[in-house]
Design an enzyme around this catalytic site. Structure first.
Site, mmCIF file in Angstrom:
data_model
loop_
_atom_site.group_PDB
_atom_site.id
_atom_site.type_symbol
_atom_site.label_atom_id
_atom_site.label_comp_id
_atom_site.label_asym_id
_atom_site.label_seq_id
_atom_site.Cartn_x
_atom_site.Cartn_y
_atom_site.Cartn_z
ATOM 1 N N ILE A 1 35.934 42.035 38.857
ATOM 2 C CA ILE A 1 35.592 43.454 38.858
ATOM 3 C C ILE A 1 36.621 44.174 39.727
ATOM 4 O O ILE A 1 37.222 43.571 40.614
ATOM 5 C CB ILE A 1 34.153 43.729 39.352
ATOM 6 C CG1 ILE A 1 33.879 43.076 40.707
ATOM 7 C CG2 ILE A 1 33.137 43.266 38.336
ATOM 8 C CD1 ILE A 1 32.461 43.332 41.222
ATOM 9 N N ASP A 2 36.830 45.436 39.453
ATOM 10 C CA ASP A 2 37.883 46.189 40.123
ATOM 11 C C ASP A 2 37.640 46.299 41.635
ATOM 12 O O ASP A 2 36.500 46.203 42.104
ATOM 13 C CB ASP A 2 37.984 47.595 39.533
ATOM 14 C CG ASP A 2 38.362 47.589 38.063
ATOM 15 O OD1 ASP A 2 39.030 46.629 37.636
ATOM 16 O OD2 ASP A 2 37.965 48.526 37.347
#
Length: 341
Positions: free
Chosen positions: A150-151
């Protein structure tokens, strides 16, 4: 022992020649160098020597290359391995841990794995420290068991495998899209539909390599689909839940930008600017400026994760909404009349 570089193909890797695959990952290396190394038996795929340069790499393939073919350092954008990572004592919010896997609630602001500009201080460095006394450490799979990403400025649940068997088991579920992932987000504007789907072929924006955009031409990107439902409307902001089966880089962020409703305070996709500012009162402009200071990142949180454990039992995990996200959400409820769906 001859020093080697190790790479593992992502779960969404399209078939690609091995020489092209390695040219994307090893900087300053020529195609001729790779082809020569292949003919010399210096490249292995899944522990087997490959001597054909037209060999096609597939999802989850493990590629091992002798370091003697190049003086370049490893490119850590999409593939990395255990021996590159040093231990760092980084706090981990562990939701669940057993002999096969870890489920971590990642805070916003921390990078998941090393890359250019992020050689230290990543979540993976902290995971290696946490597991340094784990009895099966020597059997860790490539990429230190990372199953998905995930970012940096997205918060929420992340799944880590602790052995090769569990990695293969979990990666297959991602590949066949049987893992359930739910996100919550705040997007600018008033979404007219109570629920919907966004589809397209997502790829790099040719004008800005930090962004992704949707293409109509499948040759320019990878297929992606996001299902969403409206949870609550706050006149100028909509609170939504998202369900994704394809996990492409920036998928939700790029999809809602494409829809014309960027995520709240997503600086990469224009969500850090007040939406339809000319139509807002001075009071509302001041309110949103305050909210942008409170939630200093995109309003996106991976809240739920469901999968089948290697022991064949169904697992479902949730994590709390982070304080910054919850604070802005509550202020929106207080500021505007709530339209429940």
């Amino acid at each position: 022992m001859t020093p080697v570089l190790k790479f593992i193909a992502n779960q969404d890797q399209k078939p690609i020649r091995i020489d092209k695959f390695l040219m994307q990952l090893i900087p300053n290396i020529s195609r001729n160098q790779i082809q020569k190394a292949t003919r010399s038996g210096k490249i292995l795929v899944n522990q087997h020597i490959i001597k054909k340069n037209n060999y096609l790499i597939k999802p989850f393939d493990l590629v091992i290359v002798e370091k003697t073919i190049t003086n370049s350092s490893i490119f850590l954008d999409s593939s990395f391995f255990l021996e590159n990572i040093t231990e760092e004592k980084i706090p981990l919010n562990i939701i669940h841990e057993d002999e096969d896997l870890l489920v971590i609630n990642k805070p916003a602001g921390i990078v998941v794995h090393p890359g250019f500009g992020h050689e230290k201080g990543t979540l993976i460095h902290g995971i290696k420290y946490h597991l340094k006394n784990f009895s099966n450490q020597k059997k860790f799979p490539p990429r230190l068991g990372l199953i998905h990403r995930i970012d940096k400025d997205t918060s929420g649940l992340l799944l880590i495998a602790k052995n090769e068997y569990s990695q293969k088991w979990l990666l297959k579920q991602f590949f066949y899209k049987t893992i359930y992932k739910k996100y919550i987000a705040l997007v600018w504007g008033d979404l007219q539909k109570k629920e919907g789907s966004i589809t397209g072929f997502i790829g790099r924006d040719p004008k800005n390599r930090k962004r992704r955009i949707l293409f109509k031409n499948p040759s320019k990107g990878k297929y992606s689909i996001t299902h969403y439902k409206v949870v609550e409307k706050f006149q100028y902001i909509t609170y939504i839940s998202c369900f994704i089966k394809t996990g492409k880089t920036h998928q939700i962020r790029a999809h809602f930008k494409y829809l014309g409703h960027p995520l709240f305070n997503d600086s990469t996709y224009g969500g850090n600017k007040i939406f339809m500012k000319k139509k807002l009162s001075k009071k509302n402009i001041e309110f949103f400026n305050m909210c942008l200071k409170i939630l200093q990142r995109q309003a996106l949180h991976a809240i739920c994760l469901s999968f089948i454990h290697p022991n064949h039992k169904k697992c479902h995990f949730t994590c709390p909404i982070p304080e910054d996200f919850q604070n802005v959400l509550q202020k929106c409820k207080n500021q505007f009349s709530i339209k429940k769906n």
